[in-house]
Write an enzyme that holds these catalytic residues in place. Structure first.
Site, PDB file in Angstrom:
ATOM      1  N   ASN A  55      22.784 -51.266  26.892  1.00 44.25           N
ATOM      2  CA  ASN A  55      21.777 -51.767  25.957  1.00 44.25           C
ATOM      3  C   ASN A  55      20.717 -50.682  25.781  1.00 44.25           C
ATOM      4  O   ASN A  55      19.993 -50.361  26.719  1.00 44.25           O
ATOM      5  CB  ASN A  55      21.162 -53.052  26.527  1.00 44.25           C
ATOM      6  CG  ASN A  55      20.061 -53.626  25.637  1.00 44.25           C
ATOM      7  OD1 ASN A  55      19.621 -52.981  24.683  1.00 44.25           O
ATOM      8  ND2 ASN A  55      19.614 -54.823  25.954  1.00 44.25           N
ATOM      9  N   HIS A  95      23.114 -55.893  17.723  1.00 48.95           N
ATOM     10  CA  HIS A  95      22.428 -55.314  18.883  1.00 48.95           C
ATOM     11  C   HIS A  95      23.377 -55.395  20.076  1.00 48.95           C
ATOM     12  O   HIS A  95      24.032 -56.419  20.282  1.00 48.95           O
ATOM     13  CB  HIS A  95      21.131 -56.078  19.151  1.00 48.95           C
ATOM     14  CG  HIS A  95      20.449 -55.642  20.408  1.00 48.95           C
ATOM     15  ND1 HIS A  95      20.312 -54.323  20.745  1.00 48.95           N
ATOM     16  CD2 HIS A  95      19.882 -56.356  21.418  1.00 48.95           C
ATOM     17  CE1 HIS A  95      19.689 -54.237  21.909  1.00 48.95           C
ATOM     18  NE2 HIS A  95      19.425 -55.458  22.333  1.00 48.95           N
ATOM     19  N   CYS A 101      13.936 -54.705  20.868  1.00 52.48           N
ATOM     20  CA  CYS A 101      15.266 -54.333  20.355  1.00 52.48           C
ATOM     21  C   CYS A 101      15.426 -54.636  18.873  1.00 52.48           C
ATOM     22  O   CYS A 101      16.349 -54.121  18.243  1.00 52.48           O
ATOM     23  CB  CYS A 101      16.346 -55.049  21.149  1.00 52.48           C
ATOM     24  SG  CYS A 101      16.178 -54.791  22.905  1.00 52.48           S
TER      25      CYS A 101
HETATM   26  N1  ACO Z   1      26.110 -57.530  40.050  1.00 53.81           N
HETATM   27  C1  ACO Z   1      26.575 -58.591  40.721  1.00 53.81           C
HETATM   28  N2  ACO Z   1      26.002 -59.809  40.642  1.00 53.81           N
HETATM   29  C2  ACO Z   1      24.932 -59.934  39.836  1.00 53.81           C
HETATM   30  C3  ACO Z   1      24.410 -58.867  39.110  1.00 53.81           C
HETATM   31  C4  ACO Z   1      25.029 -57.627  39.248  1.00 53.81           C
HETATM   32  N3  ACO Z   1      24.607 -56.524  38.592  1.00 53.81           N
HETATM   33  N4  ACO Z   1      23.353 -59.288  38.399  1.00 53.81           N
HETATM   34  C5  ACO Z   1      23.202 -60.604  38.667  1.00 53.81           C
HETATM   35  N5  ACO Z   1      24.158 -60.996  39.545  1.00 53.81           N
HETATM   36  C6  ACO Z   1      24.375 -62.304  40.111  1.00 53.81           C
HETATM   37  C7  ACO Z   1      23.103 -63.120  40.105  1.00 53.81           C
HETATM   38  O1  ACO Z   1      22.309 -62.800  41.214  1.00 53.81           O
HETATM   39  C8  ACO Z   1      23.667 -64.531  40.183  1.00 53.81           C
HETATM   40  O2  ACO Z   1      24.010 -64.787  41.523  1.00 53.81           O
HETATM   41  P1  ACO Z   1      23.695 -66.227  42.177  1.00 53.81           P
HETATM   42  O3  ACO Z   1      24.483 -67.197  41.335  1.00 53.81           O
HETATM   43  O4  ACO Z   1      24.182 -66.070  43.577  1.00 53.81           O
HETATM   44  O5  ACO Z   1      22.216 -66.399  42.031  1.00 53.81           O
HETATM   45  C9  ACO Z   1      24.969 -64.432  39.396  1.00 53.81           C
HETATM   46  O6  ACO Z   1      25.276 -63.035  39.307  1.00 53.81           O
HETATM   47  C10 ACO Z   1      24.871 -65.012  37.998  1.00 53.81           C
HETATM   48  O7  ACO Z   1      23.665 -64.575  37.422  1.00 53.81           O
HETATM   49  P2  ACO Z   1      23.287 -65.000  35.965  1.00 53.81           P
HETATM   50  O8  ACO Z   1      21.940 -64.466  35.644  1.00 53.81           O
HETATM   51  O9  ACO Z   1      23.531 -66.464  35.770  1.00 53.81           O
HETATM   52  O10 ACO Z   1      24.403 -64.233  35.148  1.00 53.81           O
HETATM   53  P3  ACO Z   1      24.633 -64.246  33.625  1.00 53.81           P
HETATM   54  O11 ACO Z   1      25.993 -64.704  33.336  1.00 53.81           O
HETATM   55  O12 ACO Z   1      23.515 -64.923  32.857  1.00 53.81           O
HETATM   56  O13 ACO Z   1      24.558 -62.700  33.276  1.00 53.81           O
HETATM   57  C11 ACO Z   1      23.016 -61.161  32.287  1.00 53.81           C
HETATM   58  C12 ACO Z   1      23.359 -61.990  33.509  1.00 53.81           C
HETATM   59  C13 ACO Z   1      24.115 -60.142  32.107  1.00 53.81           C
HETATM   60  C14 ACO Z   1      21.690 -60.457  32.527  1.00 53.81           C
HETATM   61  C15 ACO Z   1      22.947 -62.064  31.032  1.00 53.81           C
HETATM   62  O14 ACO Z   1      22.123 -63.168  31.309  1.00 53.81           O
HETATM   63  C16 ACO Z   1      22.423 -61.366  29.841  1.00 53.81           C
HETATM   64  O15 ACO Z   1      23.064 -60.495  29.274  1.00 53.81           O
HETATM   65  N6  ACO Z   1      21.237 -61.765  29.359  1.00 53.81           N
HETATM   66  C17 ACO Z   1      20.661 -61.228  28.149  1.00 53.81           C
HETATM   67  C18 ACO Z   1      20.041 -59.911  28.449  1.00 53.81           C
HETATM   68  C19 ACO Z   1      19.489 -59.327  27.202  1.00 53.81           C
HETATM   69  O16 ACO Z   1      20.070 -59.407  26.160  1.00 53.81           O
HETATM   70  N7  ACO Z   1      18.335 -58.733  27.280  1.00 53.81           N
HETATM   71  C20 ACO Z   1      17.765 -58.174  26.116  1.00 53.81           C
HETATM   72  C21 ACO Z   1      16.866 -57.209  26.598  1.00 53.81           C
HETATM   73  S1  ACO Z   1      16.580 -56.123  25.296  1.00 53.81           S
HETATM   74  C22 ACO Z   1      14.918 -55.820  25.180  1.00 53.81           C
HETATM   75  O17 ACO Z   1      14.240 -56.417  24.403  1.00 53.81           O
HETATM   76  C23 ACO Z   1      14.417 -54.745  26.120  1.00 53.81           C
END
Ligand code: ACO
Length: 328
Positions: free
Chosen positions: A285, A255, A115
């Protein structure tokens, strides 16, 4: 050596027609609109047609950037395509795009910094122009992340979309253009965000497909913590290198990975949300396309005008990060 001031001459963007909404995702995996909106800020994203690859999405964005710059494809000296979803491993998507554009005299290569790739690409190309090697360069950020997303995994499939953003850069009057770049990498975080299948460590095979190694893997909360820290600090470093302060920012172009990551960056920079472009609600994203798509939108909608100061800042797999101060 006298350096030429280099800046943006034209911008362009393209997204495919198909819209994937949170409601659509509710029917595909165990998720809901409320969770997606509150945890990510996203409502919908665009999805490429089966026959559309990265070079197809790049072409209209590149043509629009060339038109807005008033430059012919034949005048381009360099094409850099930043992507982690190229048409194929080789030839590069930049070479495929060069052919589609008819940019016969340009050098062309892809750049892999996930990214952050667009900022890395800008820095590469701007340096060539600043020292007089080249006159005009096209930098495209493009992703077709839907093709490496596992639509049975709710942790990742709600996040990603497809699209392309492009800029043409060249010489600009003194006082305008890129004022600084801050690029960084921390390979110790390589395991957090990866696509293993199809490379030389794990070539494509029935086993790699069975193990779903052809899909993007992400340790979401680890990446989240890194992103919250690095977005603010990289933007600050770019401002410091430019000899500017937070109060000089007219528009922040971050981003678009998660609204909470963007809000953390805004807090650190003491900026109100009006000074930030946010489009992840509509596009999700879009990896390396996210910043150039937002830049093109800011220019088109008049949110960024000639003479305004913007800070573009991103992070991604690698781990990588980058920021740039630009006076449009
Ligand atoms: N719907 C419902 N529940 C979900 C979903 C969903 N789509 N996805 C995850 N959950 C659940 C999880 O299973 C977890 O449940 P549990 O507590 O029973 O295990 C709960 O929600 C919390 O999960 P977390 O991972 O702690 O949630 P978080 O607040 O961290 O949000 C997210 C997750 C949105 C992925 C966040 O961590 C994030 O944005 N991370 C950065 C991602 C990013 O920027 N990636 C860059 C990639 S770009 C590249 O280089 C390709």
């Amino acid at each position: 050596m006298e350096l030429t001031p280099v800046g943006v001459l034209g911008t362009g963007r393209y997204v495919p027609d198909k819209v994937l909404t949170n409601q659509d995702l509710e029917r595909m995996v165990d998720t809901n609109d409320e969770w997606i909106r509150t945890r990510t800020g996203m409502s919908e994203r665009r999805i490429a047609a089966p026959e559309q690859a990265a070079s197809d999405l790049s072409l209209p964005a590149a043509e629009q950037a060339l038109k807005n710059a008033g430059i012919r494809a034949e005048d381009l000296d360099l094409i850099i395509v930043a992507t982690i979803t190229p048409d194929m491993s080789f030839p590069s998507t930049a070479c495929l795009l060069q052919e589609k554009l008819g940019a016969k005299k340009s050098a062309a290569y892809d750049l892999s910094a996930a990214c952050t790739g667009f900022i890395y690409g800008l820095a590469n190309a701007a340096n060539f122009i600043a020292v007089g090697t080249y006159k005009y360069a096209l930098i495209v950020g493009v992703e077709v992340l839907s093709k490496i997303t596992d639509y049975t995994d709710r942790n990742t499939c709600v996040l990603f979309g497809d699209g392309a953003g492009a800029v043409v850069i060249g010489a600009v009057p003194e006082g305008r253009g890129f004022k600084s770049f801050d690029l960084g990498a921390d390979g110790s975080g390589g395991e957090l965000l990866k696509l293993q299948g199809g490379g030389s460590r794990c070539p494509s095979s029935a086993v790699s497909v069975e193990q779903k190694l052809h899909y993007l893997y992400m340790a979401g909360s680890e990446v989240f913590k890194f992103a919250v820290r690095i977005m603010g600090s990289s933007a600050e470093e770019a401002l410091r290198k430019a000899g500017l302060g937070k109060e000089d920012i007219d528009l922040l172009i971050p981003h678009q990975a998660n609204i909470r990551i963007i809000q953390a960056a805004l807090n650190r920079l003491h900026l109100p949300e009006e000074k930030c472009i946010i489009n992840l609600d509509r596009y999700g994203n879009v990896g390396a396309a996210s910043i150039p798509m937002a830049l093109a939108e800011a220019v088109e909608t008049g949110r960024l005008k000639e003479g305004d100061t913007t800070v573009m800042v991103g992070f991604g797999a690698g781990l990588t990060w980058g920021a740039s101060v630009l006076v449009l």
